[in-house]
Design a protein around this motif. Structure first.
Motif, PDB file in Angstrom:
ATOM      1  N   GLY A  26      -7.645 -15.705  19.794  1.00  0.00           N
ATOM      2  CA  GLY A  26      -8.166 -15.025  20.852  1.00  0.00           C
ATOM      3  C   GLY A  26      -7.295 -15.341  22.393  1.00  0.00           C
ATOM      4  N   SER A  27      -6.894 -15.749  22.283  1.00  0.00           N
ATOM      5  CA  SER A  27      -5.871 -15.472  23.437  1.00  0.00           C
ATOM      6  C   SER A  27      -5.002 -14.196  23.288  1.00  0.00           C
ATOM      7  CB  SER A  27      -4.421 -16.829  23.839  1.00  0.00           C
ATOM      8  OG  SER A  27      -3.664 -16.598  22.510  1.00  0.00           O
ATOM      9  N   GLY A  28      -5.578 -13.363  22.553  1.00  0.00           N
ATOM     10  CA  GLY A  28      -4.507 -12.148  22.673  1.00  0.00           C
ATOM     11  C   GLY A  28      -3.081 -12.035  22.937  1.00  0.00           C
ATOM     12  N   ASN A  29      -2.630 -12.991  22.679  1.00  0.00           N
ATOM     13  CA  ASN A  29      -0.729 -12.678  23.401  1.00  0.00           C
ATOM     14  C   ASN A  29       0.418 -12.905  21.747  1.00  0.00           C
ATOM     15  OD1 ASN A  29      -1.585 -15.451  22.811  1.00  0.00           O
ATOM     16  ND2 ASN A  29      -0.255 -16.874  24.117  1.00  0.00           N
ATOM     17  N   ALA A  30      -0.237 -12.521  20.909  1.00  0.00           N
ATOM     18  CA  ALA A  30       0.281 -12.914  19.589  1.00  0.00           C
ATOM     19  C   ALA A  30       1.009 -11.563  19.298  1.00  0.00           C
ATOM     20  CB  ALA A  30       0.101 -13.874  18.545  1.00  0.00           C
ATOM     21  N   ASP A  31       2.430 -11.306  19.409  1.00  0.00           N
ATOM     22  CA  ASP A  31       3.012  -9.954  18.882  1.00  0.00           C
ATOM     23  C   ASP A  31       2.883  -9.396  17.469  1.00  0.00           C
ATOM     24  OD1 ASP A  31       3.795  -9.005  22.394  1.00  0.00           O
ATOM     25  OD2 ASP A  31       4.571 -10.295  22.113  1.00  0.00           O
ATOM     26  N   LEU A  32       3.174 -10.144  16.804  1.00  0.00           N
ATOM     27  CA  LEU A  32       3.106 -10.004  15.668  1.00  0.00           C
ATOM     28  C   LEU A  32       2.729 -11.520  14.673  1.00  0.00           C
ATOM     29  CD1 LEU A  32       5.794  -8.588  13.437  1.00  0.00           C
ATOM     30  CD2 LEU A  32       4.984 -10.748  12.853  1.00  0.00           C
ATOM     31  N   ILE A  33       2.046 -11.281  13.431  1.00  0.00           N
ATOM     32  CA  ILE A  33       0.867 -12.255  12.587  1.00  0.00           C
ATOM     33  C   ILE A  33       1.326 -12.379  11.400  1.00  0.00           C
ATOM     34  CG2 ILE A  33      -0.618 -12.859  12.393  1.00  0.00           C
ATOM     35  CD1 ILE A  33      -2.411 -11.934  13.891  1.00  0.00           C
ATOM     36  N   ILE A  34       2.384 -13.627  11.155  1.00  0.00           N
ATOM     37  CA  ILE A  34       3.136 -13.956  10.013  1.00  0.00           C
ATOM     38  C   ILE A  34       1.759 -14.682   9.276  1.00  0.00           C
ATOM     39  CG2 ILE A  34       4.579 -15.176   8.150  1.00  0.00           C
ATOM     40  CD1 ILE A  34       6.386 -14.873  10.029  1.00  0.00           C
ATOM     41  N   LEU A  35       0.800 -14.440   8.206  1.00  0.00           N
ATOM     42  CA  LEU A  35      -0.446 -14.689   8.166  1.00  0.00           C
ATOM     43  C   LEU A  35      -0.554 -14.421   6.381  1.00  0.00           C
ATOM     44  CD1 LEU A  35      -3.523 -14.929   8.183  1.00  0.00           C
ATOM     45  CD2 LEU A  35      -3.695 -12.794   7.641  1.00  0.00           C
ATOM     46  N   ASP A  36       0.195 -15.969   5.044  1.00  0.00           N
ATOM     47  CA  ASP A  36      -0.711 -16.350   3.876  1.00  0.00           C
ATOM     48  C   ASP A  36      -1.820 -15.793   3.870  1.00  0.00           C
ATOM     49  OD1 ASP A  36       0.726 -17.992   1.859  1.00  0.00           O
ATOM     50  OD2 ASP A  36       0.064 -19.656   1.954  1.00  0.00           O
ATOM     51  N   ILE A  37      -2.142 -15.675   2.392  1.00  0.00           N
ATOM     52  CA  ILE A  37      -2.676 -15.026   2.047  1.00  0.00           C
ATOM     53  C   ILE A  37      -4.435 -16.593   1.817  1.00  0.00           C
ATOM     54  CG2 ILE A  37      -4.372 -13.797   0.018  1.00  0.00           C
ATOM     55  CD1 ILE A  37      -1.771 -12.091  -0.099  1.00  0.00           C
ATOM     56  N   MET A  38      -2.992 -17.458   1.185  1.00  0.00           N
ATOM     57  CA  MET A  38      -4.770 -18.384   0.344  1.00  0.00           C
ATOM     58  C   MET A  38      -4.677 -19.682   1.070  1.00  0.00           C
ATOM     59  SD  MET A  38      -4.560 -16.520  -2.321  1.00  0.00           S
ATOM     60  CE  MET A  38      -5.581 -18.546  -2.899  1.00  0.00           C
ATOM     61  N   LEU A  39      -5.621 -19.582   1.965  1.00  0.00           N
ATOM     62  CA  LEU A  39      -5.468 -20.280   3.539  1.00  0.00           C
ATOM     63  C   LEU A  39      -7.124 -21.000   3.045  1.00  0.00           C
ATOM     64  CD1 LEU A  39      -4.663 -18.206   6.264  1.00  0.00           C
ATOM     65  CD2 LEU A  39      -3.546 -19.594   5.631  1.00  0.00           C
ATOM     66  N   PRO A  40      -7.132 -22.631   3.746  1.00  0.00           N
ATOM     67  CA  PRO A  40      -7.926 -23.178   3.294  1.00  0.00           C
ATOM     68  C   PRO A  40      -9.063 -22.051   5.143  1.00  0.00           C
ATOM     69  CG  PRO A  40      -6.690 -24.323   5.083  1.00  0.00           C
ATOM     70  CD  PRO A  40      -5.843 -22.812   4.091  1.00  0.00           C
ATOM     71  N   LYS A  41     -10.954 -22.863   4.311  1.00  0.00           N
ATOM     72  CA  LYS A  41     -11.385 -22.779   5.114  1.00  0.00           C
ATOM     73  C   LYS A  41     -11.586 -20.643   5.868  1.00  0.00           C
ATOM     74  CE  LYS A  41     -11.173 -26.638   8.775  1.00  0.00           C
ATOM     75  NZ  LYS A  41     -10.990 -26.808   9.551  1.00  0.00           N
ATOM     76  N   LEU A  42     -10.847 -20.089   5.253  1.00  0.00           N
ATOM     77  CA  LEU A  42     -10.993 -18.906   5.849  1.00  0.00           C
ATOM     78  C   LEU A  42     -10.103 -18.498   4.892  1.00  0.00           C
ATOM     79  CD1 LEU A  42     -13.208 -16.903   6.983  1.00  0.00           C
ATOM     80  CD2 LEU A  42     -12.112 -16.752   9.447  1.00  0.00           C
ATOM     81  N   ASP A  43      -9.330 -16.893   3.686  1.00  0.00           N
ATOM     82  CA  ASP A  43      -8.256 -16.900   3.192  1.00  0.00           C
ATOM     83  C   ASP A  43      -7.587 -15.880   4.449  1.00  0.00           C
ATOM     84  OD1 ASP A  43     -10.269 -14.454   2.688  1.00  0.00           O
ATOM     85  OD2 ASP A  43     -10.199 -14.836   0.629  1.00  0.00           O
ATOM     86  N   GLY A  44      -6.555 -15.375   3.978  1.00  0.00           N
ATOM     87  CA  GLY A  44      -6.604 -14.337   4.460  1.00  0.00           C
ATOM     88  C   GLY A  44      -6.528 -12.769   4.547  1.00  0.00           C
ATOM     89  N   TRP A  45      -7.454 -12.717   3.344  1.00  0.00           N
ATOM     90  CA  TRP A  45      -7.861 -11.440   3.621  1.00  0.00           C
ATOM     91  C   TRP A  45      -9.215 -11.381   4.637  1.00  0.00           C
ATOM     92  CZ3 TRP A  45      -4.904  -9.403   0.464  1.00  0.00           C
ATOM     93  CH2 TRP A  45      -4.678  -9.705  -0.594  1.00  0.00           C
TER      94      TRP A  45
END
Length: 229
Positions: free
Chosen positions: A44-63
């Motif tokens: 939401g802050s919009g300041n990430a230049d790149l995201i490393i995103l795991d697929i299997m996540l709690p609450k909301l998955d990576g997809w």
């Protein structure tokens, strides 16, 4: 240049800490998220230049996280997966991921792939071709802002789709092999198959609408951006 910021989305705290330490030692700023909802809050802050995103996540998955981010941002995304099914990888690309790394992985490999994505993004943004723009058949690329227009209408592309379109348009009329494309965009020995490139091309064609026919498939070789509609 200000330090680039990496958002690490990983629910396993030990792995998250390892990635964080590795990137911080290389001079990057690191944001952390332990689940999908936190990831979207950090974005939401919009300041990430790149995201490393795991697929299997709690609450909301990576997809789901990837899908939501792509509604408003073309930030490069590397997905982490413990799955070996190629269809899962292709799903990630269809949702807008730029790369994936399969667990277990070396932090050095993850860092190299992140650097490649960030460097290619910076190189295109700082390039100067025909006044920082490239136009073919009404499709206009503006490299500094990394924006694309089709007959004046904005086209929202992911990082990799932007790179593929740029590569093809710069080589208009010339066949670009899959190997050449992989080397330019990813820059390392490719672990997937042709379906990955095909998926990005399919997504790109959908976004180009009637101009999709400009991208011709050369069977068993690669693709060509045509001289004529």
């Amino acid at each position: 240049m200000d330090a680039r910021t990496i958002l690490v989305v990983e629910d396993e705290s030990i792995l998250r800490e390892i990635i964080k330490d590795y990137f911080q030692n290389e001079g990057y700023e690191v944001l952390e998220a332990a689940d999908g909802e936190q990831a979207l809050q950090r974005m939401g802050s919009g300041n990430a230049d790149l995201i490393i995103l795991d697929i299997m996540l709690p609450k909301l998955d990576g997809w789901s996280v990837c899908r939501r981010i792509r509604k408003s941002s073309d930030v490069p995304i590397i997905m982490l997966t413990a799955r070996v099914d190629e269809d899962d990888t292709l799903l990630g690309f269809e949702l807008g991921a730029d790369d994936y790394v399969t667990k277990p992985y070396s932090p050095a490999v993850l860092l190299a792939r992140a650097k490649r994505l960030l460097d290619s993004r910076s190189r295109r943004s700082n390039s100067s071709e025909s006044g920082d723009t490239l136009t073919r058949h009404g499709i206009r690329i503006h490299f500094p802002s990394r924006t694309v227009e089709n007959d004046g209408a904005a086209v929202s592309l992911t990082h990799t789709e932007f790179e593929i379109l740029s590569c093809l348009m710069r080589n208009q009329g010339i066949v670009v092999t899959r190997e050449q494309m992989i080397n330019e965009i990813w820059g390392y020995e490719y672990a997937g198959d042709d379906r990955t490139i095909n998926t990005h091309i399919r997504n790109l064609r959908i976004k180009l609408g009637d101009k999709a026919k400009l991208i011709t498939t050369i069977v068993r070789t690669g693709y060509r951006f045509e001289n004529h509609l």
